[in-house]
Design an enzyme around this catalytic site. Structure first.
Site, PDB file in Angstrom:
ATOM      1  N   HIS A  20      16.779  35.721 -12.772  1.00  9.54           N
ATOM      2  CA  HIS A  20      16.872  34.889 -11.752  1.00  9.54           C
ATOM      3  C   HIS A  20      15.814  34.924 -10.573  1.00  9.54           C
ATOM      4  CE1 HIS A  20      21.495  34.071 -12.736  1.00  9.54           C
ATOM      5  NE2 HIS A  20      20.561  33.211 -13.232  1.00  9.54           N
ATOM      6  N   LYS A  44      33.026  27.331 -15.207  1.00 10.15           N
ATOM      7  CA  LYS A  44      32.659  28.757 -15.667  1.00 10.15           C
ATOM      8  C   LYS A  44      33.490  29.929 -15.419  1.00 10.15           C
ATOM      9  CE  LYS A  44      27.819  27.745 -16.593  1.00 10.15           C
ATOM     10  NZ  LYS A  44      26.572  28.239 -16.329  1.00 10.15           N
ATOM     11  N   ARG A  98      14.251  31.277 -21.273  1.00  8.60           N
ATOM     12  CA  ARG A  98      14.489  32.585 -21.688  1.00  8.60           C
ATOM     13  C   ARG A  98      13.951  32.548 -23.056  1.00  8.60           C
ATOM     14  NH1 ARG A  98      20.313  33.178 -19.568  1.00  8.60           N
ATOM     15  NH2 ARG A  98      20.369  31.624 -21.263  1.00  8.60           N
ATOM     16  N   SER A 136      23.765  35.950 -17.011  1.00 10.45           N
ATOM     17  CA  SER A 136      24.705  36.458 -16.187  1.00 10.45           C
ATOM     18  C   SER A 136      26.033  36.646 -17.094  1.00 10.45           C
ATOM     19  CB  SER A 136      25.064  35.523 -15.134  1.00 10.45           C
ATOM     20  OG  SER A 136      24.085  35.210 -14.159  1.00 10.45           O
TER      21      SER A 136
END
Length: 170
Positions: A20, A44, A98, A136
């Site tokens: 990030h 989430k 990514r 994450s």
């Protein structure tokens, strides 16, 4: 003089990772003002409450903005991303990529956001090779299983993540 180049970089940042921060650093070189939007997104199942995620991101991005000459703000948001972008005066949404697998989802989201507000453009920034695999979700899983996450997150976030995992494990 008004800020001409304003962008929003959204995410849940649970926790904020070096990946990030890499994207934030790159975006800061392109913009006059960058708003890091911390999404509420309770679906989430975040390990950090919203207020703590906002505080961690704020602490981690401070030096980046100073070095890049970009004003970086951190703000929580809920609802449509384009609505948040508009409320911040942003004409750019920054998204990090990514891997190729990210592109399909992000491309669809960019198309939907453009349909909702053609005045807001999405800009994709690819992660540097040292950060391409960091997520994450993986960081949380590795931490819960007792693995070393020190190369994936900055020091303050490392300390807080390990403390949170210990609390949740008791």
């Amino acid at each position: 003089m008004p800020e001409r180049r304003v962008g929003v970089y959204p995410g849940t940042f649970d926790p904020v990772t070096n990946g990030h921060l890499d994207v934030i650093q790159r975006a800061a070189r392109l913009l006059d003002r960058l708003v890091v939007g911390v999404a509420i997104n309770a679906g989430k199942g975040p390990i950090f409450p919203l207020e703590e995620r906002v505080a961690l991101v704020r602490a981690e991005v401070g030096p980046i903005g100073e070095a890049a000459g970009c004003r970086i703000e951190v703000s929580a948001f809920e609802g449509l991303l384009v609505t948040f972008a508009r409320s911040q005066g942003a004409r750019v949404i920054i998204r990090g990529l990514r891997a190729v697998s990210d592109f399909d989802y992000e491309y669809q989201m960019a198309g939907m956001n453009h349909r909702l507000d053609p005045g807001v453009e999405t800009v994709f920034l690819t992660a540097s090779e040292t950060n391409q695999f960091i997520s994450s979700r993986f960081v949380k899983e590795i931490a819960r299983l007792g693995g070393d996450i020190s190369s994936f997150v900055p020091p303050l976030t490392l300390e807080r993540t390990l403390a949170r995992v210990r609390e949740d494990g008791q």
